[in-house]
Design a protein around this motif. Structure first.
Motif, PDB file in Angstrom:
ATOM      1  N   HIS A 113      89.082  46.386  52.237  1.00 52.91           N
ATOM      2  CA  HIS A 113      88.400  47.197  53.233  1.00 52.91           C
ATOM      3  C   HIS A 113      89.314  47.295  54.447  1.00 52.91           C
ATOM      4  O   HIS A 113      89.874  46.293  54.895  1.00 52.91           O
ATOM      5  N   MET A 114      89.469  48.511  54.973  1.00 48.46           N
ATOM      6  CA  MET A 114      90.299  48.723  56.155  1.00 48.46           C
ATOM      7  C   MET A 114      89.475  49.407  57.238  1.00 48.46           C
ATOM      8  O   MET A 114      88.559  50.175  56.934  1.00 48.46           O
ATOM      9  N   LYS A 115      89.796  49.121  58.483  1.00 47.71           N
ATOM     10  CA  LYS A 115      89.068  49.646  59.628  1.00 47.71           C
ATOM     11  C   LYS A 115      90.024  50.431  60.518  1.00 47.71           C
ATOM     12  O   LYS A 115      91.133  49.969  60.800  1.00 47.71           O
ATOM     13  N   VAL A 116      89.596  51.616  60.966  1.00 47.83           N
ATOM     14  CA  VAL A 116      90.375  52.434  61.879  1.00 47.83           C
ATOM     15  C   VAL A 116      89.991  52.032  63.299  1.00 47.83           C
ATOM     16  O   VAL A 116      88.813  52.041  63.658  1.00 47.83           O
ATOM     17  N   ALA A 117      90.986  51.664  64.113  1.00 52.90           N
ATOM     18  CA  ALA A 117      90.733  51.244  65.495  1.00 52.90           C
ATOM     19  C   ALA A 117      91.485  52.177  66.442  1.00 52.90           C
ATOM     20  O   ALA A 117      92.671  52.456  66.238  1.00 52.90           O
ATOM     21  N   TYR A 118      90.776  52.673  67.459  1.00 58.32           N
ATOM     22  CA  TYR A 118      91.416  53.517  68.460  1.00 58.32           C
ATOM     23  C   TYR A 118      90.707  53.338  69.795  1.00 58.32           C
ATOM     24  O   TYR A 118      89.533  52.983  69.854  1.00 58.32           O
ATOM     25  N   ALA A 119      91.447  53.576  70.885  1.00 57.39           N
ATOM     26  CA  ALA A 119      90.896  53.395  72.220  1.00 57.39           C
ATOM     27  C   ALA A 119      90.494  54.730  72.844  1.00 57.39           C
ATOM     28  O   ALA A 119      89.407  54.852  73.400  1.00 57.39           O
ATOM     29  N   HIS A 120      91.350  55.744  72.729  1.00 55.20           N
ATOM     30  CA  HIS A 120      91.064  56.994  73.409  1.00 55.20           C
ATOM     31  C   HIS A 120      91.052  58.182  72.457  1.00 55.20           C
ATOM     32  O   HIS A 120      90.071  58.912  72.398  1.00 55.20           O
ATOM     33  N   PHE A 121      92.129  58.395  71.732  1.00 52.00           N
ATOM     34  CA  PHE A 121      92.225  59.534  70.829  1.00 52.00           C
ATOM     35  C   PHE A 121      91.599  59.187  69.486  1.00 52.00           C
ATOM     36  O   PHE A 121      92.066  58.276  68.802  1.00 52.00           O
ATOM     37  N   PRO A 122      90.544  59.903  69.062  1.00 53.27           N
ATOM     38  CA  PRO A 122      89.914  59.590  67.774  1.00 53.27           C
ATOM     39  C   PRO A 122      90.839  59.920  66.593  1.00 53.27           C
ATOM     40  O   PRO A 122      91.338  61.029  66.484  1.00 53.27           O
ATOM     41  N   ILE A 123      91.076  58.933  65.761  1.00 56.22           N
ATOM     42  CA  ILE A 123      91.968  59.080  64.608  1.00 56.22           C
ATOM     43  C   ILE A 123      91.165  59.625  63.435  1.00 56.22           C
ATOM     44  O   ILE A 123      90.056  59.165  63.155  1.00 56.22           O
ATOM     45  N   THR A 124      91.747  60.613  62.751  1.00 58.08           N
ATOM     46  CA  THR A 124      91.131  61.183  61.555  1.00 58.08           C
ATOM     47  C   THR A 124      91.962  60.776  60.346  1.00 58.08           C
ATOM     48  O   THR A 124      93.177  60.954  60.344  1.00 58.08           O
ATOM     49  N   VAL A 125      91.304  60.246  59.316  1.00 51.29           N
ATOM     50  CA  VAL A 125      91.992  59.814  58.103  1.00 51.29           C
ATOM     51  C   VAL A 125      91.451  60.623  56.929  1.00 51.29           C
ATOM     52  O   VAL A 125      90.236  60.730  56.745  1.00 51.29           O
ATOM     53  N   LYS A 126      92.372  61.211  56.144  1.00 51.57           N
ATOM     54  CA  LYS A 126      91.997  62.005  54.969  1.00 51.57           C
ATOM     55  C   LYS A 126      92.876  61.593  53.792  1.00 51.57           C
ATOM     56  O   LYS A 126      94.021  61.177  53.984  1.00 51.57           O
ATOM     57  N   VAL A 127      92.341  61.754  52.592  1.00 50.00           N
ATOM     58  CA  VAL A 127      93.099  61.476  51.374  1.00 50.00           C
ATOM     59  C   VAL A 127      93.441  62.814  50.728  1.00 50.00           C
ATOM     60  O   VAL A 127      92.554  63.641  50.496  1.00 50.00           O
ATOM     61  N   ALA A 128      94.732  63.032  50.456  1.00 43.51           N
ATOM     62  CA  ALA A 128      95.194  64.260  49.807  1.00 43.51           C
ATOM     63  C   ALA A 128      96.089  63.868  48.640  1.00 43.51           C
ATOM     64  O   ALA A 128      97.254  63.531  48.832  1.00 43.51           O
ATOM     65  N   GLY A 129      95.530  63.864  47.446  1.00 38.64           N
ATOM     66  CA  GLY A 129      96.304  63.507  46.252  1.00 38.64           C
ATOM     67  C   GLY A 129      96.688  62.041  46.272  1.00 38.64           C
ATOM     68  O   GLY A 129      95.837  61.160  46.312  1.00 38.64           O
ATOM     69  N   LYS A 130      97.992  61.768  46.252  1.00 38.48           N
ATOM     70  CA  LYS A 130      98.500  60.392  46.257  1.00 38.48           C
ATOM     71  C   LYS A 130      98.977  59.978  47.645  1.00 38.48           C
ATOM     72  O   LYS A 130      99.834  59.113  47.776  1.00 38.48           O
ATOM     73  N   GLN A 131      98.424  60.629  48.685  1.00 38.07           N
ATOM     74  CA  GLN A 131      98.821  60.301  50.048  1.00 38.07           C
ATOM     75  C   GLN A 131      97.594  60.185  50.952  1.00 38.07           C
ATOM     76  O   GLN A 131      96.591  60.858  50.736  1.00 38.07           O
ATOM     77  N   VAL A 132      97.717  59.341  51.972  1.00 38.88           N
ATOM     78  CA  VAL A 132      96.692  59.210  53.003  1.00 38.88           C
ATOM     79  C   VAL A 132      97.269  59.839  54.264  1.00 38.88           C
ATOM     80  O   VAL A 132      98.346  59.460  54.722  1.00 38.88           O
ATOM     81  N   MET A 133      96.550  60.840  54.812  1.00 37.98           N
ATOM     82  CA  MET A 133      96.985  61.538  56.016  1.00 37.98           C
ATOM     83  C   MET A 133      96.259  60.964  57.229  1.00 37.98           C
ATOM     84  O   MET A 133      95.025  60.917  57.255  1.00 37.98           O
ATOM     85  N   ILE A 134      97.020  60.536  58.225  1.00 35.32           N
ATOM     86  CA  ILE A 134      96.452  59.984  59.447  1.00 35.32           C
ATOM     87  C   ILE A 134      96.767  60.982  60.562  1.00 35.32           C
ATOM     88  O   ILE A 134      97.937  61.178  60.909  1.00 35.32           O
ATOM     89  N   GLU A 135      95.723  61.610  61.104  1.00 38.03           N
ATOM     90  CA  GLU A 135      95.902  62.674  62.097  1.00 38.03           C
ATOM     91  C   GLU A 135      95.435  62.213  63.467  1.00 38.03           C
ATOM     92  O   GLU A 135      94.532  61.396  63.587  1.00 38.03           O
ATOM     93  N   ASN A 136      96.045  62.798  64.500  1.00 37.98           N
ATOM     94  CA  ASN A 136      95.699  62.566  65.903  1.00 37.98           C
ATOM     95  C   ASN A 136      95.901  61.107  66.309  1.00 37.98           C
ATOM     96  O   ASN A 136      95.211  60.598  67.182  1.00 37.98           O
ATOM     97  N   PHE A 137      96.876  60.443  65.712  1.00 36.08           N
ATOM     98  CA  PHE A 137      97.157  59.051  66.070  1.00 36.08           C
ATOM     99  C   PHE A 137      97.817  59.018  67.439  1.00 36.08           C
ATOM    100  O   PHE A 137      98.887  59.570  67.634  1.00 36.08           O
ATOM    101  N   MET A 138      97.175  58.408  68.394  1.00 38.99           N
ATOM    102  CA  MET A 138      97.617  58.311  69.786  1.00 38.99           C
ATOM    103  C   MET A 138      97.936  59.688  70.369  1.00 38.99           C
ATOM    104  O   MET A 138      98.839  59.854  71.183  1.00 38.99           O
ATOM    105  N   GLY A 139      97.187  60.711  69.924  1.00 32.55           N
ATOM    106  CA  GLY A 139      97.337  62.060  70.452  1.00 32.55           C
ATOM    107  C   GLY A 139      98.507  62.841  69.889  1.00 32.55           C
ATOM    108  O   GLY A 139      98.800  63.933  70.368  1.00 32.55           O
TER     109      GLY A 139
END
Length: 176
Positions: free
Chosen positions: A87-113
């Motif tokens: 189990h993994m947890k997404v932690a952020y202070a200001h910019f909300p991080i969006t995580v998506k799965v696309a095929g064999k990759q995990v896309m992490i968007e808006n990380f620290m803006g």
């Protein structure tokens, strides 16, 4: 250390184990795992419902290696019967991080803006599901699962900033 180190492991019900040279294949209800232990030079034998691992020589390191091979086999047994889960947890202070799965990759968007996406590779047959700020990684091979979790964590690794202040990222919160 007067005798060679050895370990006997009972094979659980519902699991078939076969040995081809130094490669051990474990088959169960969830799938099939194969691992080659040639680099360890251990003497592995299967009789009835018991696996025997024996060191070829005396010594502390070889005794420790016998236990390591046994632990790998037990992890394979658990993987093909119940599977492993991280189990993994997404932690952020200001910019909300969006995580998506696309095929064999995990896309992490808006990380620290950031405008660009950060990408983490999914290893092997690991299944990643995202539900809000929680990620669940499931699979039968514990090493593939751990490597996928590490890939996701290191994709959000912050460099040249104080880690006590900038704690944004994706972290392992539990294992089952």
């Amino acid at each position: 250390m007067s005798e060679y180190a050895s370990l006997k492991i009972n094979v659980p019900d519902g699991i078939q184990v076969s040995l081809a040279g130094s490669a051990v294949t474990v088959t169960g209800p969830k799938g099939k795992l194969t691992r080659d232990f040639a680099h360890t030079r251990m003497n592995i034998s299967i009789s009835d419902s018991e696996i025997t691992i024996a060191a070829p020589l005396k010594g502390k390191r070889l005794k420790a290696l016998v236990g390591t091979v046994g632990a790998h086999l037990k992890n394979m047994f658990k993987g093909v019967t119940t599977g492993h889960t991280y189990h993994m947890k997404v932690a952020y202070a200001h910019f909300p991080i969006t995580v998506k799965v696309a095929g064999k990759q995990v896309m992490i968007e808006n990380f620290m803006g950031e405008r660009s996406k950060r990408v983490a590779n999914i290893v092997g047959s690991v299944k990643v599901t995202v539900q809000g700020d929680e990620l669940t990684l499931e699979g039968i091979d514990k090493e593939e699962l751990g490597q996928t979790a590490a890939n996701i964590h290191f994709a959000t690794h912050v460099k040249k900033m104080d880690p006590r202040v900038f704690q944004d990222g994706v972290y392992v919160s539990g294992r089952a």
